[in-house]
Scaffold this active site. Structure first.
Site, short mmCIF file in Angstrom:
data_model
loop_
_atom_site.label_atom_id
_atom_site.label_comp_id
_atom_site.label_asym_id
_atom_site.label_seq_id
_atom_site.Cartn_x
_atom_site.Cartn_y
_atom_site.Cartn_z
N GLY A 60 -39.72 1.12 9.35
CA GLY A 60 -40.08 -0.28 9.26
C GLY A 60 -38.93 -1.09 9.80
N VAL A 61 -38.49 -1.95 9.06
CA VAL A 61 -37.49 -2.89 9.53
C VAL A 61 -35.94 -2.14 9.36
CG1 VAL A 61 -36.80 -3.92 7.24
CG2 VAL A 61 -36.49 -5.43 9.15
N ASP A 62 -35.82 -1.14 8.54
CA ASP A 62 -34.80 -0.35 8.20
C ASP A 62 -34.41 0.37 9.57
OD1 ASP A 62 -32.44 0.92 7.23
OD2 ASP A 62 -33.71 2.29 6.10
N GLY A 113 -43.23 -3.41 2.78
CA GLY A 113 -43.57 -2.40 3.71
C GLY A 113 -44.17 -1.27 2.93
N ALA A 114 -43.51 -0.13 3.34
CA ALA A 114 -43.74 1.31 2.94
C ALA A 114 -43.64 1.31 1.28
CB ALA A 114 -43.12 2.29 3.42
N TYR A 115 -42.85 0.26 1.00
CA TYR A 115 -42.52 0.42 -0.74
C TYR A 115 -43.67 -0.53 -1.43
CZ TYR A 115 -37.70 2.06 -0.37
OH TYR A 115 -36.67 2.77 -0.06
N SER A 173 -39.12 -4.90 0.35
CA SER A 173 -40.11 -4.15 -0.34
C SER A 173 -41.74 -4.07 -0.24
CB SER A 173 -40.08 -4.24 -1.86
OG SER A 173 -38.96 -3.60 -2.21
N ILE A 211 -36.25 -9.81 13.37
CA ILE A 211 -35.07 -9.96 12.60
C ILE A 211 -33.79 -9.54 13.44
CG2 ILE A 211 -34.86 -7.88 11.24
CD1 ILE A 211 -34.20 -9.94 8.93
N ASN A 216 -33.08 1.79 2.46
CA ASN A 216 -33.67 3.18 1.38
C ASN A 216 -32.23 3.29 0.88
OD1 ASN A 216 -32.47 5.28 2.93
ND2 ASN A 216 -34.56 5.23 4.18
#
Length: 177
Positions: free
Chosen positions: A33-35, A124-126, A122, A12, A25
């Site tokens: 992740g993407v963040d 991925g890790a979530y 949401s 992205i 977050n």
């Protein structure tokens, strides 16, 4: 609407669009992740912009969205939205995820941007189940586009092929692609 929603497999941070949506977050200060990828690609100016937002309004709750400059990304802005952590589905997760997409789209519209790229918020890790999250994403975006001229182009950018196929299947079922 068919020509307004697209699915892409890839990174992205490399997409040339007006706005990249970050699955942030609550702290807005970067993460995994993407963040983390968006913060790394954008450089330190993005973190500084996020710190200013935090000073002004505190943490960003699930379902909410804020906009900042894009730093070194090939975009004009980044919208940071916080999706819900999956806790079994009985804690308003679906509404919070819908709100994350809707509030991001509202910021795109309010700022007159024409193109936006979303990650799979949401998932991925979530831990949000991908099929349910993709369905919420596609339905929320399609409903929004049916009511608004902007954004003209929406991209669902998927990190892996399996997720991209899932989005493509949902769009085909809906008749949007």
């Amino acid at each position: 609407m068919k020509s307004r929603i697209h699915v892409q497999h890839g990174d992205i941070t490399q997409l040339t669009v007006d706005v990249i949506v970050n699955a942030a977050n609550a702290s807005l200060l970067g993460g995994g992740g993407v963040d983390g990828a968006i913060h790394r690609a954008a450089g330190p100016t993005l973190l500084e912009a996020c710190k200013k937002v935090r000073q002004q309004q505190g943490e960003c709750p699930a379902g909410h969205a804020v906009i900042t400059l894009a730093g070194n990304l090939p975009a004009k802005a980044v919208i940071h939205t916080v999706g819900p952590v999956w806790r079994g589905g009985d804690h308003n997760e679906s509404q919070l995820l819908e709100d994350a997409y809707f509030n991001s789209l509202q910021l795109v519209l309010a700022n007159g941007y024409r193109s936006v790229a979303f990650p799979a918020i949401s998932t991925g890790a979530y831990g949000y189940p991908r099929p349910a999250a993709a369905e919420i994403a596609v339905n929320t975006v399609a409903d929004f586009l049916a009511r608004h001229a902007l954004p003209e182009q929406v991209y669902f950018v998927c990190y892996d092929e399996e997720t991209a196929r899932l989005y493509e299947r949902l769009l085909t079922q809906q008749g949007d692609e």
